[in-house]
Design a protein around this motif. Sequence first.
Motif, PDB file in Angstrom:
ATOM      1  N   GLU A 230       0.832  -1.208   0.000  1.00 21.94           N
ATOM      2  CA  GLU A 230       0.000   0.000   0.000  1.00 21.94           C
ATOM      3  C   GLU A 230       0.866   1.258   0.000  1.00 21.94           C
ATOM      4  N   ALA A 231       1.937   1.262   0.798  1.00 19.42           N
ATOM      5  CA  ALA A 231       2.824   2.417   0.850  1.00 19.42           C
ATOM      6  C   ALA A 231       3.504   2.632  -0.497  1.00 19.42           C
ATOM      7  N   GLN A 232       3.961   1.561  -1.132  1.00 16.66           N
ATOM      8  CA  GLN A 232       4.621   1.679  -2.427  1.00 16.66           C
ATOM      9  C   GLN A 232       3.663   2.197  -3.497  1.00 16.66           C
ATOM     10  N   GLU A 233       2.400   1.777  -3.425  1.00 21.55           N
ATOM     11  CA  GLU A 233       1.409   2.275  -4.373  1.00 21.55           C
ATOM     12  C   GLU A 233       1.190   3.782  -4.201  1.00 21.55           C
ATOM     13  N   GLN A 234       1.128   4.228  -2.955  1.00 20.59           N
ATOM     14  CA  GLN A 234       0.988   5.661  -2.694  1.00 20.59           C
ATOM     15  C   GLN A 234       2.220   6.428  -3.180  1.00 20.59           C
ATOM     16  N   PHE A 235       3.393   5.837  -3.004  1.00 18.18           N
ATOM     17  CA  PHE A 235       4.637   6.483  -3.432  1.00 18.18           C
ATOM     18  C   PHE A 235       4.668   6.629  -4.958  1.00 18.18           C
ATOM     19  N   LEU A 236       4.259   5.592  -5.673  1.00 19.83           N
ATOM     20  CA  LEU A 236       4.199   5.670  -7.133  1.00 19.83           C
ATOM     21  C   LEU A 236       3.207   6.731  -7.569  1.00 19.83           C
ATOM     22  N   SER A 237       2.071   6.788  -6.909  1.00 21.51           N
ATOM     23  CA  SER A 237       1.082   7.814  -7.234  1.00 21.51           C
ATOM     24  C   SER A 237       1.645   9.207  -6.992  1.00 21.51           C
ATOM     25  N   ALA A 238       2.426   9.368  -5.907  1.00 26.63           N
ATOM     26  CA  ALA A 238       3.040  10.667  -5.605  1.00 26.63           C
ATOM     27  C   ALA A 238       4.027  11.063  -6.693  1.00 26.63           C
ATOM     28  N   LYS A 239       4.808  10.125  -7.182  1.00 27.66           N
ATOM     29  CA  LYS A 239       5.770  10.436  -8.247  1.00 27.66           C
ATOM     30  C   LYS A 239       5.053  10.791  -9.544  1.00 27.66           C
ATOM     31  N   ARG A 240       3.947  10.120  -9.823  1.00 30.59           N
ATOM     32  CA  ARG A 240       3.160  10.481 -11.008  1.00 30.59           C
ATOM     33  C   ARG A 240       2.628  11.910 -10.882  1.00 30.59           C
ATOM     34  N   LYS A 241       2.205  12.291  -9.681  1.00 26.55           N
ATOM     35  CA  LYS A 241       1.726  13.666  -9.458  1.00 26.55           C
ATOM     36  C   LYS A 241       2.841  14.675  -9.713  1.00 26.55           C
ATOM     37  N   ARG A 242       4.068  14.314  -9.341  1.00 28.77           N
ATOM     38  CA  ARG A 242       5.197  15.217  -9.581  1.00 28.77           C
ATOM     39  C   ARG A 242       5.463  15.384 -11.074  1.00 28.77           C
ATOM     40  N   VAL A 243       5.273  14.339 -11.836  1.00 30.73           N
ATOM     41  CA  VAL A 243       5.423  14.442 -13.288  1.00 30.73           C
ATOM     42  C   VAL A 243       4.454  15.487 -13.826  1.00 30.73           C
ATOM     43  N   ALA A 244       3.206  15.413 -13.403  1.00 31.53           N
ATOM     44  CA  ALA A 244       2.210  16.378 -13.861  1.00 31.53           C
ATOM     45  C   ALA A 244       2.566  17.792 -13.414  1.00 31.53           C
ATOM     46  N   LEU A 245       3.075  17.916 -12.166  1.00 31.55           N
ATOM     47  CA  LEU A 245       3.399  19.234 -11.623  1.00 31.55           C
ATOM     48  C   LEU A 245       4.561  19.882 -12.365  1.00 31.55           C
ATOM     49  N   PHE A 246       5.621  19.110 -12.600  1.00 36.66           N
ATOM     50  CA  PHE A 246       6.837  19.696 -13.166  1.00 36.66           C
ATOM     51  C   PHE A 246       6.896  19.656 -14.690  1.00 36.66           C
ATOM     52  N   LEU A 247       6.201  18.700 -15.303  1.00 38.42           N
ATOM     53  CA  LEU A 247       6.329  18.537 -16.752  1.00 38.42           C
ATOM     54  C   LEU A 247       5.006  18.641 -17.485  1.00 38.42           C
ATOM     55  N   GLY A 248       3.917  18.867 -16.758  1.00 43.49           N
ATOM     56  CA  GLY A 248       2.593  18.817 -17.364  1.00 43.49           C
ATOM     57  C   GLY A 248       2.310  19.907 -18.371  1.00 43.49           C
ATOM     58  N   ARG A 249       2.747  21.141 -18.078  1.00 39.05           N
ATOM     59  CA  ARG A 249       2.486  22.270 -18.971  1.00 39.05           C
ATOM     60  C   ARG A 249       1.011  22.304 -19.408  1.00 39.05           C
ATOM     61  N   ASP A 250       0.147  22.312 -18.425  1.00 45.92           N
ATOM     62  CA  ASP A 250      -1.301  22.437 -18.639  1.00 45.92           C
ATOM     63  C   ASP A 250      -1.925  21.209 -19.303  1.00 45.92           C
ATOM     64  N   ARG A 251      -1.257  20.068 -19.257  1.00 44.41           N
ATOM     65  CA  ARG A 251      -1.870  18.840 -19.759  1.00 44.41           C
ATOM     66  C   ARG A 251      -1.807  17.774 -18.683  1.00 44.41           C
ATOM     67  N   THR A 252      -2.607  16.770 -18.823  1.00 48.30           N
ATOM     68  CA  THR A 252      -2.624  15.668 -17.867  1.00 48.30           C
ATOM     69  C   THR A 252      -2.053  14.420 -18.526  1.00 48.30           C
TER      70      THR A 252
END
Length: 329
Positions: A230-252
């Motif tokens: 469960e912790a690893q799944e949350q960690f992967l989800s957190a890293k995916r959120k960082r991708v959107a934050l830093f590289l998203g440029r208004d896209r998902t």
Amino acid sequence: MALPLSILDLAHIGEGETVRDSLNASVTLAQRAEEWGYRRIWYAEHHNMPTIASSATSVLIAHVAAHTSTIRLGAGGIMLPNHSPLTIAEQFGTLESLHPGRIDLGLGRAPGSDQKTMRALRRTPSSADGFPQDVLELQGYLTGQSRIPGVDATPGKGTDVPLYILGSSLFGAQLAAALGLPYAFASHFAPNALEEAVTLYRREFKPSAQLDRPYVIAGVNVIAADTTQEAQEQFLSAKRKRVALFLGRDRTFTPEEADMILESPAGQQIVHMTKYSAVGTAAEVEDYLDRFAAHAQADELIVVSAAPDRKAWLRSLELLAEVHGPVPA
């Protein structure tokens, strides 16, 4: 003896949440953290970030302080070049007057924003050059020894709000050592210079009226859950959120797209930002933190729960408190 544990609350605005939801969650966390035995909670000054609600940092501290009783609260940090030292002295002098003995003031020199936002803040690239002098001016206001003749901070004068220097490079370590102030390293997102900066700070530290020996606070990401999976799944989800934050440029991105990006050079830089992350069951997280504290030569750890799910975010910090236990002040 276990080290004190504190929390950095990014006042994250979750998916489907409003700003009010985020701020209410910060109050809930502070009330629970007070019960769980955490030493302090800090809030960071960020601007023009749609997922972070702590831009008006001193206002948020005041609100949370009014809904708690004992836990220390502060800025981790105020980006001092964005403000006049007198204004910050008045704000935190007011907070200390209302909530005596509970207020911290961490100081950084970064913009807490991008270049466009920096201009909107009426800040120039050279604003950071005066950071050491601004810290001294601010300290003078708070200690009642103003460096500007005829100018005092009211409220603020004589409140002696404790200052902390925040950093992710050798500059902050040198300044904290020279001024005899505690040093907080942002290893939760900028891990590269941790060892060198802390070693330099401890070697060059000069005692001051506030502090007689070096004091290091190190940041670390934490996701504790009832199971490792469960912790690893949350960690992967957190890293995916960082991708959107830093590289998203208004896209998902879909989860599959985010995972592909995480394998790219740009994605690997995002992964590297999370180098110091304790992920697993409470016992696994506590074991990691013990090793990290020794590695960082830390006197205190300030943890960031990166779990994007709100319930998992709270549960993570509760589990850690249960296994770590309260540390005497």
